[in-house]
Design a protein around this motif. Structure first.
Motif, mmCIF file in Angstrom:
data_model
loop_
_atom_site.group_PDB
_atom_site.id
_atom_site.type_symbol
_atom_site.label_atom_id
_atom_site.label_comp_id
_atom_site.label_asym_id
_atom_site.label_seq_id
_atom_site.Cartn_x
_atom_site.Cartn_y
_atom_site.Cartn_z
ATOM 1 N N LEU B 480 -33.331 -39.661 -29.849
ATOM 2 C CA LEU B 480 -34.196 -38.631 -29.261
ATOM 3 C C LEU B 480 -35.079 -39.210 -28.161
ATOM 4 N N MET B 481 -35.418 -40.489 -28.323
ATOM 5 C CA MET B 481 -36.311 -41.134 -27.356
ATOM 6 C C MET B 481 -35.694 -41.139 -25.954
ATOM 7 N N ALA B 482 -34.355 -41.073 -25.889
ATOM 8 C CA ALA B 482 -33.687 -41.130 -24.587
ATOM 9 C C ALA B 482 -33.610 -39.755 -23.924
ATOM 10 N N PHE B 483 -34.075 -38.713 -24.630
ATOM 11 C CA PHE B 483 -33.894 -37.365 -24.107
ATOM 12 C C PHE B 483 -35.167 -36.818 -23.483
ATOM 13 N N THR B 484 -35.064 -36.507 -22.218
ATOM 14 C CA THR B 484 -36.159 -35.806 -21.531
ATOM 15 C C THR B 484 -35.496 -34.779 -20.644
ATOM 16 N N GLY B 485 -36.271 -33.871 -20.121
ATOM 17 C CA GLY B 485 -35.730 -32.904 -19.176
ATOM 18 C C GLY B 485 -34.948 -31.796 -19.833
ATOM 19 N N GLN B 486 -33.847 -31.411 -19.198
ATOM 20 C CA GLN B 486 -33.173 -30.177 -19.600
ATOM 21 C C GLN B 486 -32.211 -30.362 -20.773
ATOM 22 N N TYR B 487 -31.853 -31.581 -21.072
ATOM 23 C CA TYR B 487 -30.895 -31.795 -22.158
ATOM 24 C C TYR B 487 -31.612 -31.993 -23.486
ATOM 25 N N LYS B 488 -31.033 -31.399 -24.523
ATOM 26 C CA LYS B 488 -31.657 -31.490 -25.853
ATOM 27 C C LYS B 488 -30.696 -32.139 -26.832
ATOM 28 N N LEU B 489 -31.257 -32.912 -27.735
ATOM 29 C CA LEU B 489 -30.448 -33.494 -28.808
ATOM 30 C C LEU B 489 -30.622 -32.638 -30.065
ATOM 31 N N LEU B 490 -29.504 -32.225 -30.625
ATOM 32 C CA LEU B 490 -29.549 -31.333 -31.785
ATOM 33 C C LEU B 490 -28.822 -31.953 -32.966
ATOM 34 N N LYS B 491 -29.113 -31.415 -34.157
ATOM 35 C CA LYS B 491 -28.333 -31.762 -35.348
ATOM 36 C C LYS B 491 -27.388 -30.599 -35.611
ATOM 37 N N VAL B 492 -26.109 -30.923 -35.738
ATOM 38 C CA VAL B 492 -25.101 -29.868 -35.864
ATOM 39 C C VAL B 492 -24.204 -30.167 -37.062
ATOM 40 N N SER B 493 -23.769 -29.111 -37.730
ATOM 41 C CA SER B 493 -22.848 -29.286 -38.854
ATOM 42 C C SER B 493 -21.517 -28.622 -38.545
ATOM 43 N N ILE B 494 -20.440 -29.270 -38.969
ATOM 44 C CA ILE B 494 -19.106 -28.727 -38.706
ATOM 45 C C ILE B 494 -18.314 -28.659 -40.015
ATOM 46 N N ASN B 495 -17.703 -27.521 -40.230
ATOM 47 C CA ASN B 495 -16.852 -27.341 -41.417
ATOM 48 C C ASN B 495 -15.465 -27.898 -41.154
ATOM 49 N N ALA B 496 -14.936 -28.612 -42.110
ATOM 50 C CA ALA B 496 -13.548 -29.071 -41.967
ATOM 51 C C ALA B 496 -12.965 -29.321 -43.358
ATOM 52 N N ARG B 497 -11.645 -29.147 -43.460
ATOM 53 C CA ARG B 497 -11.024 -29.355 -44.771
ATOM 54 C C ARG B 497 -10.984 -30.843 -45.139
ATOM 55 N N ASN B 498 -10.780 -31.673 -44.123
ATOM 56 C CA ASN B 498 -10.720 -33.113 -44.363
ATOM 57 C C ASN B 498 -10.999 -33.833 -43.043
ATOM 58 N N ARG B 499 -10.849 -35.145 -43.044
ATOM 59 C CA ARG B 499 -11.237 -35.915 -41.862
ATOM 60 C C ARG B 499 -10.261 -35.715 -40.694
ATOM 61 N N ASP B 500 -8.999 -35.525 -41.007
ATOM 62 C CA ASP B 500 -8.021 -35.268 -39.934
ATOM 63 C C ASP B 500 -8.318 -33.941 -39.246
ATOM 64 N N ASP B 501 -8.610 -32.979 -40.084
ATOM 65 C CA ASP B 501 -8.960 -31.650 -39.587
ATOM 66 C C ASP B 501 -10.183 -31.747 -38.669
ATOM 67 N N LEU B 502 -11.143 -32.564 -39.094
ATOM 68 C CA LEU B 502 -12.375 -32.747 -38.318
ATOM 69 C C LEU B 502 -12.044 -33.350 -36.949
ATOM 70 N N TYR B 503 -11.134 -34.320 -36.923
ATOM 71 C CA TYR B 503 -10.759 -34.964 -35.669
ATOM 72 C C TYR B 503 -10.218 -33.929 -34.682
#
Lengths: 111, 541
Positions: B480-503
């Motif tokens: 977060l320390m590297a973020f200033t200006g118009q770009y924002k750092l977010l925490k996001v969650s993604i659903n996936a059946r398994n790790r391959d699916d996630l890829y």
């Protein structure tokens, strides 16, 4: 005639008006109670009573125009009813009434 | 139900509706030597009203009062579970040597119990597993061994008086809201607003605005609405006065314990913290479907609880001074105040520490990756059970009994029961249940939205976090320390059946189709990269 138990939770003003409406019908009785929890939340207002089948549609229609958080009629309970849900509830209760009357007729015929 | 709506029928219906059909209750008529009788005798000096008391066993932990229009008596209802839970939480927060981890566990345990009673079975199981993993024997022991019987058999001390009687005394205080005695307490809207502003100074502006908006909105049903909050403060003060008188009279008669003023002050204040704690847990357990939205009422409850403590403490200055000295001179008042402050300082320090633990529960409940990732927790739970720890199995057995006493069932509950009974068995995850993985994500102008890229010696890498762990928060704060200006750092969650699916999912999200790798938390590679590129936070691994 079997009375239907009724339990309505809502704002103080709405509950007072609904209570008056219930008591204005024949064979219907209601009392208002205030419930306070230890949690510091605002008071809950409840109209608690029994209503006759004949008055139920009128009372439900009256309630439809009020700020109500929960309606419980016999074993049917609706939380945060919207206008649409109120209509569904009215239909459901009417259906139950109709079924109940039909069953009573059948029982009498069998006798 | 009969047609006459008698008070008994109304009370019976309300109690069944509030506590559930599994609960039982009796109209309680305390014997002359019982502490509750001392309370009722004291109340007669304050209020000329008759009360009936209903004692509920089983069901949800609750205390409330009923004022039935036209009834001859006011009704007080309290449950054994509320008193026992209060004692457990008070022990955890104020007696065992405070730690934020312990508070977090106790909160999760409480939420688990309440969520189960509210029908949220998966959340109940998840919260149960979360609090159990890594739990020590000592902490597990306490909740299982506190009952009303223990309380009745225990020595009658200031702790007993406050735990068992404060809730009822507070409710009695509400019946005096219109009383001139209560209006003399001088708790005004202006005073409360000042206290709220003072306490919320460090909160984000939009949160302060929302809280003040709820405070001023007369139609709000928030606990912090001004009129309501004034009445709560007044009821607290009435309760404090009633218990002061009750304690002194009771201990004089009992002769087995001398009234200890310091302990009384601490018990009165700490009960405020306990009640606030229980009711925030209750609120969380009732609003689980809204878990992705921060519930501002929880913040309002926290602030309201603090304001109530402040006003109670202000009142204690006078109560303690008048107890210690015949005349309330300025000098005596300062001495009384000093006595209260010496105890209260400890109370507020503990509450700050406790809040840290409670905030972690918020993270667990209100972060989608945590709340949905029941299966990940089940794997952790299985690992935990495979370690030698018979006591945790005992606790799990008790939890399963509670599960079985409901009609609730889910895929998770079936696997939870199976793993508890045989931790070596394989977890069979339902195909419909997806895992949730957490990422750092960048959003910016022109709908820019990409996972946060780490360019490492191995090329383009994306860190994948399995849970809302300290390392996830650490990496987030670090980046977060590297973020200033118009770009924002977010925490996001993604659903996936398994790790391959996630890829595949991540690949489809990328604007540039360059090769990349996913680096999963808890792997050697993950630990290596964090240690190399972010050594400042490697202690979190």
């Amino acid at each position: 005639m079997t009375p239907h138990s009724i339990n309505i939770v809502g704002s103080q003003d709405s509950i007072q008006e609904i209570n008056a409406e219930i008591n204005s019908h024949d064979n219907c009785k209601s009392r208002v109670l205030q419930k306070r929890n230890l949690d510091g939340s605002t008071s809950t207002w409840v109209a608690f009573g029994t209503v006759a089948i004949s008055a139920l549609p009128h009372i439900l229609n009256f309630m439809n125009r009020k700020k109500v958080r929960k309606i419980k009629i016999n074993d049917i309970e609706v939380e945060n009813p919207t206008d649409d849900m109120n209509e569904v509830l009215i239909e459901l209760i009417k259906k139950r009434i109709s079924e109940s009357e039909h069953n009573t007729d059948l029982e009498q015929n069998e006798k | 139900m009969k047609n006459n709506n008698s008070e008994e029928e109304i009370i019976e219906e309300i109690i069944s509706s509030e506590f559930g059909l599994a609960s039982g209750f009796v109209r309680y008529n305390p014997e002359p030597e019982v502490p509750m009788r001392y309370l009722l005798n004291t109340v007669k000096n304050y209020l000329n009203v008759d009360f009936s008391i209903y004692w509920v066993t089983g069901g949800k932990p609750k205390i409330f009062c009923l004022d039935i229009e036209g009834a001859s008596e006011k009704v007080l209802v309290f449950s054994s579970r509320y008193v026992a839970l209060s004692k457990y939480i008070k022990l955890a927060i104020f007696s065992l040597g405070i730690s934020d981890q312990l508070v977090e566990r106790v909160a999760l345990e409480t939420i688990s119990e309440m969520a189960l009673k509210n029908g949220y079975i998966d959340i109940a199981i998840s919260a149960f597993m979360k609090q159990l993993i890594g739990k020590t024997l000592a902490a597990a022991y306490i909740n299982d061994h506190i009952s009303m019987l223990d309380l009745e058999l225990s020595k009658k001390t200031e702790s007993y008086v406050v735990l068992v009687l404060f809730g009822l005394a507070h409710e009695i205080g509400h019946f005096m809201n219109e009383d001139t005695y209560v209006s003399s307490f001088n708790i005004s809207e202006i005073l409360l607003e000042r206290q709220i502003k003072n306490y919320t100074k460090s909160m984000p502006t939009w949160v302060i605005d929302e809280i003040l908006s709820k405070f001023h909105d007369k139609k709000s049903d928030s606990c912090i609405e001004a009129t309501n909050l004034i009445q709560e403060c007044q009821a607290d003060i009435v309760a404090c006065n009633i218990l002061f008188d009750t304690s002194i009279e009771m201990f004089e008669d009992y002769k087995e314990h001398e009234f200890d003023l310091d302990k009384f002050i601490m018990q009165i204040l700490s009960y405020q913290g306990v009640v606030g704690f229980i009711h925030r847990c209750e609120r969380i357990s009732q609003n689980i479907s809204d878990y992705s939205i921060i519930d501002l009422e929880l913040e309002a409850m926290h602030v309201a609880s603090h304001v109530r403590s402040i006003n109670l403490m202000d009142h204690l200055y006078y109560a303690v001074t008048s107890f210690l000295y015949q005349d309330i001179t300025e000098e005596n008042f300062l001495l009384g105040k000093k006595k209260v402050d010496s105890v209260a300082l400890n109370y507020f320090e503990i509450m700050v520490e406790a809040e840290l633990g409670f905030r972690r529960v918020f993270d667990f409940i209100y972060t989608p990756s945590r709340i949905k990732n029941h299966w990940y927790l089940l794997e952790k739970y299985k690992e935990y059970l495979l370690k030698p720890n018979a006591f945790s199995l005992f606790e799990s057995g008790r939890f399963i009994s509670k599960l079985n006493s409901t009609t609730l069932k889910s895929n998770l509950s079936k696997e939870f029961v199976k793993i508890t009974r045989n931790p070596s068995s394989e977890i069979l995850r339902s195909l419909d249940d997806k895992l949730i993985f957490s990422f750092l994500w960048v959003s910016g102008p022109d709908e820019y939205s990409q996972p946060f890229l780490f360019q490492t010696e191995k090329g383009n890498s994306y860190f994948v976090f399995l849970d809302y762990t300290p390392i996830f928060e650490g990496v987030y704060q670090y980046c977060l320390m590297a973020f200033t200006g118009q770009y924002k750092l977010l925490k996001v969650s993604i659903n996936a059946r398994n790790r391959d699916d996630l890829y595949e999912i991540i690949a489809s999200e990328l604007y540039e189709k360059s090769p990349f790798e996913l680096v999963f938390e808890e792997t050697e590679e993950f630990n290596y990269l964090i240690t190399k590129y972010m050594p400042e936070i490697s202690n979190l691994l």
